[in-house]
Design a protein around this motif. Sequence first.
Motif, PDB file in Angstrom:
ATOM      1  N   SER A 147      60.589  83.828  74.838  1.00 28.85           N
ATOM      2  CA  SER A 147      59.239  83.396  75.187  1.00 28.85           C
ATOM      3  C   SER A 147      58.272  83.514  74.024  1.00 28.85           C
ATOM      4  CB  SER A 147      58.717  84.223  76.377  1.00 28.85           C
ATOM      5  OG  SER A 147      58.715  85.602  76.058  1.00 28.85           O
ATOM      6  N   ALA A 148      58.602  84.323  73.014  1.00 27.10           N
ATOM      7  CA  ALA A 148      57.729  84.449  71.843  1.00 27.10           C
ATOM      8  C   ALA A 148      57.639  83.128  71.091  1.00 27.10           C
ATOM      9  CB  ALA A 148      58.249  85.542  70.912  1.00 27.10           C
ATOM     10  N   GLN A 149      58.624  82.241  71.301  1.00 35.75           N
ATOM     11  CA  GLN A 149      58.642  80.952  70.625  1.00 35.75           C
ATOM     12  C   GLN A 149      58.029  79.845  71.480  1.00 35.75           C
ATOM     13  OE1 GLN A 149      59.518  80.579  67.473  1.00 35.75           O
ATOM     14  NE2 GLN A 149      59.932  82.758  67.350  1.00 35.75           N
ATOM     15  N   ARG A 150      57.311  80.216  72.527  1.00 32.80           N
ATOM     16  CA  ARG A 150      56.659  79.232  73.389  1.00 32.80           C
ATOM     17  C   ARG A 150      55.157  79.427  73.351  1.00 32.80           C
ATOM     18  NH1 ARG A 150      59.888  80.779  78.031  1.00 32.80           N
ATOM     19  NH2 ARG A 150      57.878  81.396  78.881  1.00 32.80           N
ATOM     20  N   GLY A 151      54.439  78.316  73.523  1.00 34.08           N
ATOM     21  CA  GLY A 151      52.998  78.403  73.653  1.00 34.08           C
ATOM     22  C   GLY A 151      52.596  78.508  75.104  1.00 34.08           C
ATOM     23  N   SER A 152      51.303  78.666  75.341  1.00 35.81           N
ATOM     24  CA  SER A 152      50.809  78.759  76.722  1.00 35.81           C
ATOM     25  C   SER A 152      49.654  77.801  76.982  1.00 35.81           C
ATOM     26  CB  SER A 152      50.346  80.194  77.020  1.00 35.81           C
ATOM     27  OG  SER A 152      49.353  80.603  76.092  1.00 35.81           O
ATOM     28  N   ASP A 153      49.214  77.099  75.954  1.00 33.43           N
ATOM     29  CA  ASP A 153      48.099  76.170  76.106  1.00 33.43           C
ATOM     30  C   ASP A 153      48.453  74.824  75.487  1.00 33.43           C
ATOM     31  OD1 ASP A 153      46.097  77.983  77.311  1.00 33.43           O
ATOM     32  OD2 ASP A 153      46.224  79.007  75.377  1.00 33.43           O
ATOM     33  N   VAL A 154      48.006  73.762  76.148  1.00 29.03           N
ATOM     34  CA  VAL A 154      48.218  72.411  75.629  1.00 29.03           C
ATOM     35  C   VAL A 154      47.061  72.062  74.697  1.00 29.03           C
ATOM     36  CG1 VAL A 154      48.447  69.971  76.212  1.00 29.03           C
ATOM     37  CG2 VAL A 154      49.470  71.724  77.692  1.00 29.03           C
ATOM     38  N   ILE A 155      47.384  71.620  73.495  1.00 29.21           N
ATOM     39  CA  ILE A 155      46.371  71.249  72.507  1.00 29.21           C
ATOM     40  C   ILE A 155      45.573  70.055  73.021  1.00 29.21           C
ATOM     41  CG2 ILE A 155      46.028  70.361  70.154  1.00 29.21           C
ATOM     42  CD1 ILE A 155      48.607  71.874  69.389  1.00 29.21           C
ATOM     43  N   ASP A 156      44.246  70.126  72.903  1.00 32.13           N
ATOM     44  CA  ASP A 156      43.388  69.043  73.364  1.00 32.13           C
ATOM     45  C   ASP A 156      43.562  67.808  72.494  1.00 32.13           C
ATOM     46  OD1 ASP A 156      42.300  70.586  75.398  1.00 32.13           O
ATOM     47  OD2 ASP A 156      40.676  71.343  74.125  1.00 32.13           O
ATOM     48  N   ALA A 157      43.344  66.658  73.123  1.00 32.40           N
ATOM     49  CA  ALA A 157      43.433  65.395  72.388  1.00 32.40           C
ATOM     50  C   ALA A 157      42.188  65.194  71.540  1.00 32.40           C
ATOM     51  CB  ALA A 157      43.594  64.234  73.359  1.00 32.40           C
ATOM     52  N   SER A 158      42.348  64.408  70.479  1.00 33.37           N
ATOM     53  CA  SER A 158      41.224  63.989  69.651  1.00 33.37           C
ATOM     54  C   SER A 158      41.252  62.466  69.588  1.00 33.37           C
ATOM     55  CB  SER A 158      41.332  64.590  68.240  1.00 33.37           C
ATOM     56  OG  SER A 158      40.255  64.179  67.432  1.00 33.37           O
ATOM     57  N   PRO A 159      40.811  61.812  70.660  1.00 35.44           N
ATOM     58  CA  PRO A 159      40.946  60.349  70.747  1.00 35.44           C
ATOM     59  C   PRO A 159      40.114  59.630  69.687  1.00 35.44           C
ATOM     60  CG  PRO A 159      40.413  61.338  72.882  1.00 35.44           C
ATOM     61  CD  PRO A 159      40.158  62.372  71.850  1.00 35.44           C
ATOM     62  N   ALA A 160      40.595  58.479  69.269  1.00 33.17           N
ATOM     63  CA  ALA A 160      39.878  57.635  68.322  1.00 33.17           C
ATOM     64  C   ALA A 160      39.031  56.622  69.081  1.00 33.17           C
ATOM     65  CB  ALA A 160      40.864  56.928  67.408  1.00 33.17           C
ATOM     66  N   ASP A 161      38.074  56.026  68.381  1.00 34.27           N
ATOM     67  CA  ASP A 161      37.174  55.077  69.028  1.00 34.27           C
ATOM     68  C   ASP A 161      37.810  53.720  69.268  1.00 34.27           C
ATOM     69  OD1 ASP A 161      35.138  56.965  69.081  1.00 34.27           O
ATOM     70  OD2 ASP A 161      34.328  56.350  67.134  1.00 34.27           O
ATOM     71  N   SER A 162      38.877  53.398  68.535  1.00 34.12           N
ATOM     72  CA  SER A 162      39.499  52.081  68.670  1.00 34.12           C
ATOM     73  C   SER A 162      41.008  52.221  68.499  1.00 34.12           C
ATOM     74  CB  SER A 162      38.949  51.118  67.617  1.00 34.12           C
ATOM     75  OG  SER A 162      39.381  51.511  66.313  1.00 34.12           O
ATOM     76  N   PRO A 163      41.780  51.236  68.952  1.00 38.37           N
ATOM     77  CA  PRO A 163      43.227  51.281  68.746  1.00 38.37           C
ATOM     78  C   PRO A 163      43.611  51.384  67.273  1.00 38.37           C
ATOM     79  CG  PRO A 163      42.667  49.612  70.376  1.00 38.37           C
ATOM     80  CD  PRO A 163      41.371  50.079  69.785  1.00 38.37           C
ATOM     81  N   GLU A 164      42.901  50.614  66.425  1.00 38.45           N
ATOM     82  CA  GLU A 164      43.207  50.640  64.998  1.00 38.45           C
ATOM     83  C   GLU A 164      42.993  52.032  64.409  1.00 38.45           C
ATOM     84  OE1 GLU A 164      41.589  46.480  65.986  1.00 38.45           O
ATOM     85  OE2 GLU A 164      41.181  48.566  66.543  1.00 38.45           O
TER      86      GLU A 164
ATOM     87  N   ARG B 236      51.975  65.457  73.836  1.00 34.22           N
ATOM     88  CA  ARG B 236      51.157  66.590  73.380  1.00 34.22           C
ATOM     89  C   ARG B 236      51.548  67.866  74.110  1.00 34.22           C
ATOM     90  NH1 ARG B 236      46.706  64.336  74.653  1.00 34.22           N
ATOM     91  NH2 ARG B 236      45.833  65.884  76.089  1.00 34.22           N
ATOM     92  N   ARG B 237      51.856  67.742  75.369  1.00 34.28           N
ATOM     93  CA  ARG B 237      52.243  68.902  76.179  1.00 34.28           C
ATOM     94  C   ARG B 237      53.536  69.515  75.654  1.00 34.28           C
ATOM     95  NH1 ARG B 237      51.746  67.091  81.948  1.00 34.28           N
ATOM     96  NH2 ARG B 237      53.393  65.674  81.297  1.00 34.28           N
ATOM     97  N   ALA B 238      54.541  68.683  75.405  1.00 38.47           N
ATOM     98  CA  ALA B 238      55.830  69.190  74.914  1.00 38.47           C
ATOM     99  C   ALA B 238      55.697  69.812  73.534  1.00 38.47           C
ATOM    100  CB  ALA B 238      56.854  68.062  74.899  1.00 38.47           C
ATOM    101  N   LEU B 239      54.980  69.147  72.638  1.00 39.50           N
ATOM    102  CA  LEU B 239      54.832  69.656  71.274  1.00 39.50           C
ATOM    103  C   LEU B 239      53.991  70.925  71.232  1.00 39.50           C
ATOM    104  CD1 LEU B 239      54.285  66.292  69.351  1.00 39.50           C
ATOM    105  CD2 LEU B 239      56.358  67.690  69.414  1.00 39.50           C
ATOM    106  N   SER B 240      52.949  70.983  72.073  1.00 35.30           N
ATOM    107  CA  SER B 240      52.072  72.169  72.096  1.00 35.30           C
ATOM    108  C   SER B 240      52.814  73.409  72.560  1.00 35.30           C
ATOM    109  CB  SER B 240      50.878  71.931  73.026  1.00 35.30           C
ATOM    110  OG  SER B 240      50.095  70.850  72.595  1.00 35.30           O
ATOM    111  N   LEU B 241      53.635  73.249  73.593  1.00 41.48           N
ATOM    112  CA  LEU B 241      54.262  74.410  74.216  1.00 41.48           C
ATOM    113  C   LEU B 241      55.553  74.835  73.525  1.00 41.48           C
ATOM    114  CD1 LEU B 241      53.750  73.446  77.977  1.00 41.48           C
ATOM    115  CD2 LEU B 241      52.359  74.982  76.570  1.00 41.48           C
ATOM    116  N   PHE B 242      56.235  73.911  72.854  1.00 41.73           N
ATOM    117  CA  PHE B 242      57.564  74.255  72.360  1.00 41.73           C
ATOM    118  C   PHE B 242      57.785  74.043  70.862  1.00 41.73           C
ATOM    119  CE2 PHE B 242      58.085  73.278  76.872  1.00 41.73           C
ATOM    120  CZ  PHE B 242      58.717  74.433  77.305  1.00 41.73           C
TER     121      PHE B 242
END
Length: 531
Positions: A339-356, A391-397
């Motif tokens: 469990s020491a190699q697991r996180g407990s919080d999901v990193i918040d998104a930083s959305p961009a203003d446009s697709p580009e 983001r959930r998978a990468l944040s926690l594992f």
Amino acid sequence: MNNESMGTPLDGGQPDQPSAQMPPLPPQSGHTTSPDAGGGMPPLPPTASQPAAPAAPGQYGQPAPLQPQSGTGSVQGGVQPGVAPQYPGALPNQPQNGPGQPHSDDTHRRRRRNGLIAGIAAAVVIALALGAWGVLALTSRAGAGSPEEAVERAIKSGAGFDFVQLSQMVSPSEFGVVSGPATELMNSGAGGNEQAQILSIQSAVQEMYAATSVELEDFETDTDEIAEGVVAVEVENGTLTIDGDQERFNEGMRNLNRAVSYEMAMMGGATESEAIERADQSLESYEEVELPITTELEGMDFGGQQLPVRLVTVEEEGRWFVSPVMSSLDYTAQWIGGSAQRGSDVIDASPADSPEEAGMQAYEATVNYAATIFSGGDFERVVETLALPERRALSLFIAPMVSSDGSGGFGSAPSTQLEVSGEFEKFDAHGVTMVLPEKVEVRVRSSYSSNDIVTTIEGTCVTDTSGTRSCLADTWQGYEALGLDEIGLVVVKEDGGWVVSIYDTIRVGAKVATKNYLELRENGELHRLRV
């Protein structure tokens, strides 16, 4: 419970106890979440410390036969979590160079191509199996009322080849990766060779489902809440018994072996006669199975360590599903350090203003991290640019496995300065919004060299400092034949802005590749997939 008595989903019959399990994970290239698996994702430029070249696919080796294990045993014999004990589902291993064999540049290129084509083929084979069960498997998102119920139903349905309930227990965001190809395959009815008496994979899976009954007794679990809406379920006790019509079961296994071998050979560009020969050869090492097969769910061997049977579940829209991706990452975390190699919080998104801008910020963050991984790369910045499921998978594992200084434990390295400039372009295709580099320049300065390394990326083409231009479509004719040269990064709306979705990129790429593969097969043009 006998599956035949319940009626197959194609007939409209519904099991009285819905249950499903994730399919075995295919060899990596996509889904896992490899960029190449999704199609024409922009390549990363070479860094000063490690020049890179685009990967490309190649031919398959002959698949190994699917061989169940008879008698009584435990999961310790190598069964993967959530996969029916020691029989079908394991996709063929690819041949590798043995000890002492030379590894020329051509060999490395072939191996890179083999990796990608393996991922494409694995996705198609899984989709062929899922396609057996009709639209219900793709539209009915049942889930379960609790994490424990999701895992129990997953184990039972997977062991009994009940792929309808399997699909209903897998996280919708992850199952979407194969739902597109499955739809194409269902509509086509592709697979098999009637003249050679080779069933389609759909029909072979249906045979196995009808021949099998499954009982799960004394089932006890414990739960571990990893984060809000993410719970690991650990099996403490349970006896899984697979029974049924032994003669019909073995006939189904033989048909499934031949069907998988035939399809894999055809996808590798083999001729029809070659594919038939490989299908027949797949039965040479098959041994008859004696039923019942009884397995104690006590644990499994993972990388030389004895670990409990454990699946990670995720809550989506108020229901609980098994996450194949996070279950695999959880086993890796357990193997490395618990469990020491697991996180407990999901990193918040930083959305961009446009697709580009979403494409540009994701690419810039990834390139910066790749260039500075030895000296404190900012992995969290990469995660912020992605959609929630990834983001959930990468944040926690994954993020917790990177050391606090961002180096991942690699230590120090020569200082590197990186400049990324340019912009992405947006286009709408296949019902989604995608982006690719219109013209992006990456300039690398490093103490390794007195000269800057300048790489220009346009679409899926790269021009290096010397002016040499290479494109993914040039490395293998199959890119264009499968339509992968038309696929970019999929971007989606989240939190009022735009983020990159790796899962959706793979989903769209796999669906397009499957559609074009079927057309190539129908027109007798599978030779275009040869290297």
